[in-house]
Design a protein around this motif. Sequence first.
Motif, PDB file in Angstrom:
ATOM      1  N   LEU A 195      25.952 -55.946  36.368  1.00 19.02           N
ATOM      2  CA  LEU A 195      25.825 -57.169  36.777  1.00 19.02           C
ATOM      3  C   LEU A 195      27.278 -57.488  37.264  1.00 19.02           C
ATOM      4  O   LEU A 195      28.325 -57.312  36.488  1.00 19.02           O
TER       5      LEU A 195
ATOM      6  N   LEU B 163      17.781 -61.713  41.129  1.00 14.29           N
ATOM      7  CA  LEU B 163      17.605 -60.673  40.042  1.00 14.29           C
ATOM      8  C   LEU B 163      16.624 -59.610  40.153  1.00 14.29           C
ATOM      9  O   LEU B 163      16.594 -58.587  39.668  1.00 14.29           O
TER      10      LEU B 163
ATOM     11  N   LEU C 282      19.555 -61.176  33.198  1.00 12.88           N
ATOM     12  CA  LEU C 282      21.324 -61.179  33.141  1.00 12.88           C
ATOM     13  C   LEU C 282      21.677 -60.495  32.268  1.00 12.88           C
ATOM     14  O   LEU C 282      22.909 -59.752  32.470  1.00 12.88           O
TER      15      LEU C 282
END
Length: 249
Positions: free
Chosen positions: A150, A224, A141
């Motif tokens: 992101l 992800l 992340l």
Amino acid sequence: MASRRIADEPAYVLHRHDWSESSLILEVFTRHHGRVVLAAKGVKRPTSSFRPILLPLQPLAIAFGGEGDVRALKAAEWAGGHVMPTGEALLSGYYLNELLMRLLARDDPHPGVFDVYAAVVRLLAGADADTLQWALRAFELLLLRELGLLPTLHIQTLSLQPLIPHARYTLLPEAGLQQVSDSEPHALAGAHWLTLQQALDQAVPLVALLQDCSSVLAQLQRPLRQLLNYHCGVETLRTRQMMLDLQSL
């Protein structure tokens, strides 16, 4: 590229390969100069003091200099702090290295990513299986956010509409955060995405993610992975496939 000597630079070896019978080419992640390529001459000789030092996942302080794409390693010292990870933790460390090799441009400093990477590497050797997976998701992340890959997690990416806490959303490589049906198996509730965004906004987001979002991080592996594979331009990362092959045995 300036030929000045860089000294006492925090660094990690990401990858190494033979250059000659006695020398190595190193891909090194440094805190202030990003990913650099160094020629380490003579380090494979039995008498070289560098030989036991230039290992992956070990904190180093290095000196280097020269011009061009490949510069010369001048000095290296182990910075200490933790032992080499083994088993699944070692493979996880190699996975982090592959992400950095694929996603970071050379000579592009990312001190924030370096600090998060260093913190996660310190966790690897002593982490249990759950903590290991949470740490990997948190690193993914934060790496994606640092590189601008992101989307903001408190709104839908295309419509810019705020998230509904009880509705479900998934992260798509080409469309960002998007609402889906309740039956979508890998979607998360809007409340979970909002919690992740709040953690990312904290002064020390890695700690906030691990402390406040562990149950959410455990659900992020598939979205992800898809996002990272998309930006890496591969179907499966090599270290990821290696982990799957070992698990199948």
